[in-house]
Design a protein around this motif. Structure first.
Motif, PDB file in Angstrom:
ATOM      1  N   VAL A 140       0.849  -1.186   0.000  1.00  0.00           N
ATOM      2  CA  VAL A 140       0.000   0.000   0.000  1.00  0.00           C
ATOM      3  C   VAL A 140       0.886   1.237   0.000  1.00  0.00           C
ATOM      4  O   VAL A 140       1.796   1.355   0.822  1.00  0.00           O
ATOM      5  CB  VAL A 140      -0.935   0.016   1.233  1.00  0.00           C
ATOM      6  CG1 VAL A 140      -1.786   1.268   1.250  1.00  0.00           C
ATOM      7  CG2 VAL A 140      -1.805  -1.237   1.263  1.00  0.00           C
ATOM      8  N   GLY A 141       0.622   2.156  -0.920  1.00  0.00           N
ATOM      9  CA  GLY A 141       1.346   3.423  -0.970  1.00  0.00           C
ATOM     10  C   GLY A 141       2.743   3.278  -1.512  1.00  0.00           C
ATOM     11  O   GLY A 141       3.153   2.230  -2.007  1.00  0.00           O
ATOM     12  N   GLY A 142       3.471   4.348  -1.418  1.00  0.00           N
ATOM     13  CA  GLY A 142       4.851   4.362  -1.871  1.00  0.00           C
ATOM     14  C   GLY A 142       4.961   4.479  -3.382  1.00  0.00           C
ATOM     15  O   GLY A 142       3.969   4.514  -4.107  1.00  0.00           O
ATOM     16  N   LEU A 143       6.182   4.524  -3.847  1.00  0.00           N
ATOM     17  CA  LEU A 143       6.475   4.611  -5.262  1.00  0.00           C
ATOM     18  C   LEU A 143       7.637   3.684  -5.563  1.00  0.00           C
ATOM     19  O   LEU A 143       8.740   3.884  -5.047  1.00  0.00           O
ATOM     20  CB  LEU A 143       6.823   6.055  -5.654  1.00  0.00           C
ATOM     21  CG  LEU A 143       7.156   6.304  -7.113  1.00  0.00           C
ATOM     22  CD1 LEU A 143       5.952   5.971  -8.002  1.00  0.00           C
ATOM     23  CD2 LEU A 143       7.580   7.739  -7.321  1.00  0.00           C
ATOM     24  N   GLY A 144       7.373   2.663  -6.354  1.00  0.00           N
ATOM     25  CA  GLY A 144       8.423   1.710  -6.690  1.00  0.00           C
ATOM     26  C   GLY A 144       8.971   0.966  -5.495  1.00  0.00           C
ATOM     27  O   GLY A 144      10.126   0.579  -5.487  1.00  0.00           O
ATOM     28  N   LEU A 150       3.388  -2.834   3.931  1.00  0.00           N
ATOM     29  CA  LEU A 150       2.912  -4.177   3.602  1.00  0.00           C
ATOM     30  C   LEU A 150       1.922  -4.651   4.638  1.00  0.00           C
ATOM     31  O   LEU A 150       2.137  -4.495   5.840  1.00  0.00           O
ATOM     32  CB  LEU A 150       4.090  -5.155   3.527  1.00  0.00           C
ATOM     33  CG  LEU A 150       5.165  -4.845   2.483  1.00  0.00           C
ATOM     34  CD1 LEU A 150       6.282  -5.872   2.573  1.00  0.00           C
ATOM     35  CD2 LEU A 150       4.584  -4.799   1.086  1.00  0.00           C
ATOM     36  N   HIS A 151       0.827  -5.230   4.155  1.00  0.00           N
ATOM     37  CA  HIS A 151      -0.198  -5.804   5.022  1.00  0.00           C
ATOM     38  C   HIS A 151      -0.544  -7.194   4.503  1.00  0.00           C
ATOM     39  O   HIS A 151      -0.467  -7.453   3.303  1.00  0.00           O
ATOM     40  CB  HIS A 151      -1.470  -4.945   5.022  1.00  0.00           C
ATOM     41  CG  HIS A 151      -1.284  -3.587   5.608  1.00  0.00           C
ATOM     42  ND1 HIS A 151      -1.258  -3.360   6.965  1.00  0.00           N
ATOM     43  CD2 HIS A 151      -1.100  -2.386   5.030  1.00  0.00           C
ATOM     44  CE1 HIS A 151      -1.080  -2.077   7.193  1.00  0.00           C
ATOM     45  NE2 HIS A 151      -0.976  -1.462   6.031  1.00  0.00           N
ATOM     46  N   ALA A 152      -0.949  -8.055   5.420  1.00  0.00           N
ATOM     47  CA  ALA A 152      -1.357  -9.408   5.037  1.00  0.00           C
ATOM     48  C   ALA A 152      -2.873  -9.526   5.073  1.00  0.00           C
ATOM     49  O   ALA A 152      -3.524  -9.023   5.987  1.00  0.00           O
ATOM     50  CB  ALA A 152      -0.730 -10.432   5.987  1.00  0.00           C
ATOM     51  N   ARG A 177      -4.520  -1.989  10.501  1.00  0.00           N
ATOM     52  CA  ARG A 177      -3.752  -3.162  10.938  1.00  0.00           C
ATOM     53  C   ARG A 177      -2.279  -2.828  11.056  1.00  0.00           C
ATOM     54  O   ARG A 177      -1.752  -1.969  10.355  1.00  0.00           O
ATOM     55  CB  ARG A 177      -3.910  -4.303   9.926  1.00  0.00           C
ATOM     56  CG  ARG A 177      -5.273  -4.891   9.901  1.00  0.00           C
ATOM     57  CD  ARG A 177      -5.299  -6.051   8.946  1.00  0.00           C
ATOM     58  NE  ARG A 177      -6.617  -6.667   8.952  1.00  0.00           N
ATOM     59  CZ  ARG A 177      -6.982  -7.624   8.127  1.00  0.00           C
ATOM     60  NH1 ARG A 177      -6.136  -8.088   7.224  1.00  0.00           N
ATOM     61  NH2 ARG A 177      -8.190  -8.127   8.195  1.00  0.00           N
ATOM     62  N   ALA A 178      -1.616  -3.569  11.913  1.00  0.00           N
ATOM     63  CA  ALA A 178      -0.160  -3.435  12.026  1.00  0.00           C
ATOM     64  C   ALA A 178       0.467  -3.939  10.727  1.00  0.00           C
ATOM     65  O   ALA A 178       0.093  -4.995  10.225  1.00  0.00           O
ATOM     66  CB  ALA A 178       0.351  -4.246  13.208  1.00  0.00           C
ATOM     67  N   PRO A 179       1.393  -3.177  10.169  1.00  0.00           N
ATOM     68  CA  PRO A 179       2.043  -3.632   8.941  1.00  0.00           C
ATOM     69  C   PRO A 179       2.991  -4.799   9.216  1.00  0.00           C
ATOM     70  O   PRO A 179       3.390  -5.025  10.360  1.00  0.00           O
ATOM     71  CB  PRO A 179       2.811  -2.403   8.468  1.00  0.00           C
ATOM     72  CG  PRO A 179       3.002  -1.574   9.679  1.00  0.00           C
ATOM     73  CD  PRO A 179       1.854  -1.874  10.601  1.00  0.00           C
ATOM     74  N   ILE A 180       3.333  -5.517   8.166  1.00  0.00           N
ATOM     75  CA  ILE A 180       4.332  -6.579   8.302  1.00  0.00           C
ATOM     76  C   ILE A 180       5.669  -6.037   7.803  1.00  0.00           C
ATOM     77  O   ILE A 180       5.715  -5.175   6.928  1.00  0.00           O
ATOM     78  CB  ILE A 180       3.926  -7.880   7.568  1.00  0.00           C
ATOM     79  CG1 ILE A 180       3.755  -7.667   6.069  1.00  0.00           C
ATOM     80  CG2 ILE A 180       2.647  -8.445   8.157  1.00  0.00           C
ATOM     81  CD1 ILE A 180       3.500  -8.957   5.299  1.00  0.00           C
ATOM     82  N   TRP A 185       8.148 -11.847   7.269  1.00  0.00           N
ATOM     83  CA  TRP A 185       6.720 -12.119   7.086  1.00  0.00           C
ATOM     84  C   TRP A 185       6.251 -13.187   8.068  1.00  0.00           C
ATOM     85  O   TRP A 185       7.031 -14.055   8.466  1.00  0.00           O
ATOM     86  CB  TRP A 185       6.441 -12.554   5.667  1.00  0.00           C
ATOM     87  CG  TRP A 185       6.663 -11.461   4.654  1.00  0.00           C
ATOM     88  CD1 TRP A 185       7.077 -10.190   4.905  1.00  0.00           C
ATOM     89  CD2 TRP A 185       6.471 -11.557   3.258  1.00  0.00           C
ATOM     90  NE1 TRP A 185       7.166  -9.486   3.735  1.00  0.00           N
ATOM     91  CE2 TRP A 185       6.796 -10.305   2.702  1.00  0.00           C
ATOM     92  CE3 TRP A 185       6.071 -12.566   2.410  1.00  0.00           C
ATOM     93  CZ2 TRP A 185       6.716 -10.031   1.336  1.00  0.00           C
ATOM     94  CZ3 TRP A 185       5.991 -12.304   1.051  1.00  0.00           C
ATOM     95  CH2 TRP A 185       6.298 -11.057   0.540  1.00  0.00           C
ATOM     96  N   PRO A 186       4.985 -13.157   8.429  1.00  0.00           N
ATOM     97  CA  PRO A 186       4.480 -14.137   9.400  1.00  0.00           C
ATOM     98  C   PRO A 186       4.297 -15.531   8.799  1.00  0.00           C
ATOM     99  O   PRO A 186       4.190 -15.679   7.581  1.00  0.00           O
ATOM    100  CB  PRO A 186       3.125 -13.531   9.798  1.00  0.00           C
ATOM    101  CG  PRO A 186       2.685 -12.742   8.608  1.00  0.00           C
ATOM    102  CD  PRO A 186       3.953 -12.202   7.996  1.00  0.00           C
ATOM    103  N   ALA A 187       4.236 -16.528   9.676  1.00  0.00           N
ATOM    104  CA  ALA A 187       3.955 -17.895   9.237  1.00  0.00           C
ATOM    105  C   ALA A 187       2.493 -18.026   8.811  1.00  0.00           C
ATOM    106  O   ALA A 187       2.162 -18.862   7.988  1.00  0.00           O
ATOM    107  CB  ALA A 187       4.267 -18.891  10.348  1.00  0.00           C
ATOM    108  N   LYS A 188       1.642 -17.192   9.374  1.00  0.00           N
ATOM    109  CA  LYS A 188       0.235 -17.108   8.947  1.00  0.00           C
ATOM    110  C   LYS A 188      -0.241 -15.684   9.182  1.00  0.00           C
ATOM    111  O   LYS A 188       0.312 -14.960  10.009  1.00  0.00           O
ATOM    112  CB  LYS A 188      -0.650 -18.120   9.668  1.00  0.00           C
ATOM    113  CG  LYS A 188      -0.700 -17.977  11.159  1.00  0.00           C
ATOM    114  CD  LYS A 188      -1.572 -19.065  11.748  1.00  0.00           C
ATOM    115  CE  LYS A 188      -1.708 -18.870  13.248  1.00  0.00           C
ATOM    116  NZ  LYS A 188      -2.647 -19.781  13.824  1.00  0.00           N
ATOM    117  N   ALA A 189      -1.274 -15.291   8.415  1.00  0.00           N
ATOM    118  CA  ALA A 189      -1.749 -13.896   8.498  1.00  0.00           C
ATOM    119  C   ALA A 189      -2.348 -13.581   9.839  1.00  0.00           C
ATOM    120  O   ALA A 189      -2.916 -14.394  10.517  1.00  0.00           O
ATOM    121  CB  ALA A 189      -2.750 -13.634   7.384  1.00  0.00           C
TER     122      ALA A 189
END
Length: 189
Positions: A140-144, A150-152, A177-180, A185-189
């Motif tokens: 989400v957001g940013g450029l390149g 990042l969200h799961a 939500r808290a970003p990842i 990255w988590p083992a599950k969302a």
């Protein structure tokens, strides 16, 4: 001719670098290699007319590499993408499940429940035991990639469709939500 080549070479090289780095699919990347090829040929002309053998050798080699890139992205990979698209289109017209080429989803837009864009697909994590999606990583957001969050999305929070991914989660809920972490990255969302 050397003066024209001296202007085309850096312009073509810069444009090709943007085209290939943008990761906009096999066609754009393939044409990026075509532009790289033009640039490397122009650099070879500059090298020959200015007596720079190191520049000639480097760009002679890059001309070969660019030819390989053209074959890889406009030939082989484009055929693979077209094959996946045709299979998806054919499956949509049959009584079987609709197929989606997973590789085509990376970088595609994730739509919210109201159809508005939430972000881009960064990755789809699959489970090994049943080959089903475990979760989706949305950028989400940013450029390149700079400034992105990042969200799961759990597998039950999105639908994989022939035309992309639709989320059951709104932009407000996803943003709360808290970003990842990009590298954890988590083992599950």
């Amino acid at each position: 001719m050397p003066d024209i080549a001296g202007w085309i070479a850096p312009l073509a090289t810069a444009l090709a670098a943007v085209m290939t780095a943008s990761n906009l699919g096999a066609r754009v990347t393939g044409w990026g290699f075509v532009v790289f090829l033009v640039g490397s040929i122009c650099w070879c002309i500059v090298a020959l007319t200015t007596d720079q053998p190191n520049l000639l050798w480097a760009n002679g080699f890059l001309t070969l590499v660019n030819g390989l890139g053209i074959w890889r992205w406009l030939g082989r990979q484009a055929r693979y993408e077209r094959g996946g698209q045709l299979a998806s289109a054919r499956s949509a017209r049959t009584a079987s499940s609709t197929l989606v080429p997973l590789g085509s989803l990376i970088g595609s837009t994730v739509s919210g429940p109201d159809g508005s864009p939430l972000g881009q697909v960064a990755e789809i994590m699959m489970r090994c035991d049943d080959a089903a999606p475990a979760y989706l990583v949305v950028s989400v957001g940013g450029l390149g990639g700079v400034g992105e969050t990042l969200h799961a999305l759990d597998a039950g929070e999105f639908d994989l469709c022939a035309d992309g991914i639709r989320s059951h989660v709104s932009a407000a809920v996803l943003g709360a939500r808290a970003p990842i972490a990009p590298d954890n990255w988590p083992a599950k969302a």
